[in-house]
Design an enzyme around this catalytic site. Structure first.
Site: not given
Length: 126
Positions: A30, A33
């Site tokens: 991600c 993230c």
């Protein structure tokens, strides 16, 4: 202090204690993230009285399902064993700091009272 890795084995023990626990639900693939990680780590260094924890949603799918995590990153704040905040999205540093201050300022007796009354009202979801 850094961050603590949460798993299905240690989540309840850490999250149900006294004080504030911030949880970052994330995954290595991600990109948001990965961009949020340094902000989270810096905040962890500034707030040594708070437990900053991370849940790798790939490795801990059971926890992600348990909390209905459908978008990552998702930040969850738990105070004295009660989830008081959960929001998907990488929070900018000022917003994360604001969340921390809001969670610190909560009257937990009032929060518990409100949760108790909502659970007993007809038609409310517990």
């Amino acid at each position: 202090m850094g961050t603590v890795k949460l798993t299905t084995e240690n989540f309840d023990e850490i999250a149900q204690g006294e004080g504030i626990v911030l949880v970052d639900f994330w995954a290595a693939w991600c990109a948001p993230c990965r961009r949020f990680a340094p902000v989270y780590e810096q905040s962890a260094e500034r707030h040594s009285d708070i437990v900053f924890a991370k849940v790798d949603t790939e490795a801990e799918d059971e926890l992600a399902q348990r909390f209905g995590i459908s978008s990552i990153p998702t930040i969850m704040a738990i105070r004295d064993g009660v989830i008081v905040f959960a929001e998907p999205g990488a929070l900018p540093e000022p917003v994360l700091e604001n969340v921390i201050e809001q969670v610190r300022g909560l009257d937990m007796d009032d929060v518990r009272r409100r949760l108790g009354s909502e659970a007993t009202e007809p038609g409310s979801e517990a």
